[in-house]
Design a protein around this motif. Structure first.
Motif, PDB file in Angstrom:
ATOM      1  N   TYR A  78       4.362   1.568  10.336  1.00 14.08           N
ATOM      2  CA  TYR A  78       2.935   1.327  10.576  1.00 14.08           C
ATOM      3  C   TYR A  78       2.176   1.149   9.272  1.00 14.08           C
ATOM      4  O   TYR A  78       1.379   0.216   9.111  1.00 14.08           O
ATOM      5  CB  TYR A  78       2.330   2.478  11.385  1.00 14.08           C
ATOM      6  N   ARG A  79       2.415   2.037   8.296  1.00 16.61           N
ATOM      7  CA  ARG A  79       1.663   1.955   7.045  1.00 16.61           C
ATOM      8  C   ARG A  79       2.100   0.756   6.197  1.00 16.61           C
ATOM      9  O   ARG A  79       1.287   0.140   5.515  1.00 16.61           O
ATOM     10  CB  ARG A  79       1.788   3.274   6.270  1.00 16.61           C
ATOM     11  N   GLN A  80       3.396   0.433   6.237  1.00 18.61           N
ATOM     12  CA  GLN A  80       3.847  -0.760   5.511  1.00 18.61           C
ATOM     13  C   GLN A  80       3.211  -2.012   6.098  1.00 18.61           C
ATOM     14  O   GLN A  80       2.730  -2.894   5.366  1.00 18.61           O
ATOM     15  CB  GLN A  80       5.378  -0.855   5.578  1.00 18.61           C
ATOM     16  N   ARG A  81       3.198  -2.080   7.409  1.00 20.09           N
ATOM     17  CA  ARG A  81       2.606  -3.240   8.097  1.00 20.09           C
ATOM     18  C   ARG A  81       1.106  -3.341   7.806  1.00 20.09           C
ATOM     19  O   ARG A  81       0.598  -4.432   7.523  1.00 20.09           O
ATOM     20  CB  ARG A  81       2.864  -3.088   9.596  1.00 20.09           C
ATOM     21  N   ARG A  82       0.416  -2.209   7.819  1.00 19.64           N
ATOM     22  CA  ARG A  82      -1.023  -2.205   7.548  1.00 19.64           C
ATOM     23  C   ARG A  82      -1.303  -2.637   6.109  1.00 19.64           C
ATOM     24  O   ARG A  82      -2.219  -3.426   5.847  1.00 19.64           O
ATOM     25  CB  ARG A  82      -1.585  -0.803   7.795  1.00 19.64           C
ATOM     26  N   ALA A  83      -0.498  -2.106   5.161  1.00 21.92           N
ATOM     27  CA  ALA A  83      -0.705  -2.460   3.764  1.00 21.92           C
ATOM     28  C   ALA A  83      -0.437  -3.945   3.519  1.00 21.92           C
ATOM     29  O   ALA A  83      -1.154  -4.593   2.752  1.00 21.92           O
ATOM     30  CB  ALA A  83       0.196  -1.606   2.873  1.00 21.92           C
ATOM     31  N   MET A  84       0.571  -4.490   4.172  1.00 25.25           N
ATOM     32  CA  MET A  84       0.879  -5.908   3.984  1.00 25.25           C
ATOM     33  C   MET A  84      -0.185  -6.804   4.628  1.00 25.25           C
ATOM     34  O   MET A  84      -0.586  -7.818   4.050  1.00 25.25           O
ATOM     35  CB  MET A  84       2.254  -6.225   4.568  1.00 25.25           C
ATOM     36  N   ARG A  85      -0.638  -6.415   5.800  1.00 31.73           N
ATOM     37  CA  ARG A  85      -1.645  -7.231   6.482  1.00 31.73           C
ATOM     38  C   ARG A  85      -2.958  -7.239   5.713  1.00 31.73           C
ATOM     39  O   ARG A  85      -3.603  -8.288   5.571  1.00 31.73           O
ATOM     40  CB  ARG A  85      -1.890  -6.706   7.905  1.00 31.73           C
TER      41      ARG A  85
END
Length: 208
Positions: A78-85
Motif C-alpha cells: 500500500y505505501r509503495q503504491r501510494r508513494a509511486m502514485r
C-alpha cells in the motif's frame, strides 16, 4: 550482531525507518486468490482499494506501521503504491524533490549501463533523505549510486505474483513484472507499482 543487523538497529534508534518499509506486524491478509473465469483473478469478496485504476488486483496486507520491528528487505504494497502514485519520498513519505530538471530518484549500482526503457519499483526521494539513504543503505553504499532527475516517469506496470488458469484451477507461476498493456496482467497479484525513468539527467548529490 552482524553488520546489517547493526545498521538496522541504528536506523530504528535514529527514527530513519523508510516510509515504504514493511513492519513485522504487517502480514498478508489470509484471503485466497480465485479465478474469475477467463477475465483474470480476484478475491471472493473484494473491497475498495483491492484493485488499482487499471483493474489490476493488489495483495492485501495488514496496515500497522510501527508495530513490531521494521523489515528493511521488504516493502509494504500500500505505501509503495501510494508513494509511486503521488511521487512521495520513499524514506520520509513527504513530497519528492522536484526542480526544472525533474523529480529526484536514487538508482543503485552506479557501474551498470542505462537502458532506454529504465523501469523501477523504488519511489523517488527528497533531498534531505537522499544523503541519508546514500550513507546508510548497504546496497547503495557498497555498489554506488546514481542520482537521476527525471522529467518523464510514467506508470508502466506492476510487479507481483503471476497466476495461470488451468483445467483444474489456478496455478501460481511465481514472481513477475508485467507492463499494464500485457494481457497476462489480469492474472497478476500486484505488490509493487513500476515507473519508467525517461528523459533523465544524472546529477551530483554533493552539489545539489
Amino acid at each position: 550482531m552482524n553488520d546489517f543487523t547493526d545498521i538496522q538497529t541504528r536506523l530504528v534508534r535514529a527514527g530513519l525507518v523508510p516510509y515504504i518499509a514493511r513492519w513485522s506486524g504487517e502480514r498478508p491478509a489470509r484471503v485466497p486468490v480465485v479465478a474469475h473465469g477467463r477475465t483474470g483473478i480476484g478475491y471472493q469478496r473484494e473491497r475498495p482499494g483491492d484493485r488499482d485504476a487499471r483493474g489490476v488486483l493488489w495483495k492485501r496486507y495488514v496496515r500497522a506501521p510501527g508495530e513490531g520491528v521494521p523489515e528493511f528487505g521488504g516493502v509494504h504494497p500500500y505505501r509503495q503504491r501510494r508513494a509511486m502514485r503521488r511521487l512521495l519520498c520513499q524514506v520520509c513519505g513527504g513530497p519528492a524533490d522536484l526542480n526544472e530538471q525533474g523529480v529526484l530518484w536514487l538508482v543503485g549500482d552506479a557501474g551498470r549501463g542505462w537502458s532506454d526503457e529504465e523501469v523501477t519499483g523504488h519511489p523517488p526521494v527528497c533531498l534531505r533523505c537522499a544523503g541519508t539513504a546514500r550513507r546508510v543503505c548497504p546496497h547503495l553504499r557498497d555498489r554506488g549510486v546514481l542520482a537521476p532527475r527525471v522529467r518523464d516517469a510514467p506508470l508502466v506496470g506492476v510487479s507481483g505474483t503471476l497466476y495461470e488458469l488451468r483445467r483444474w484451477g489456478l496455478a501460481c507461476l511465481g514472481p513477475a513484472t508485467l507492463a499494464y498493456d500485457d494481457p497476462q496482467v489480469r492474472y497478476l497479484q500486484a505488490a509493487q507499482l513500476m515507473r519508467g525513468l525517461r528523459d533523465r539527467t544524472v546529477v551530483d548529490l554533493d552539489r545539489v
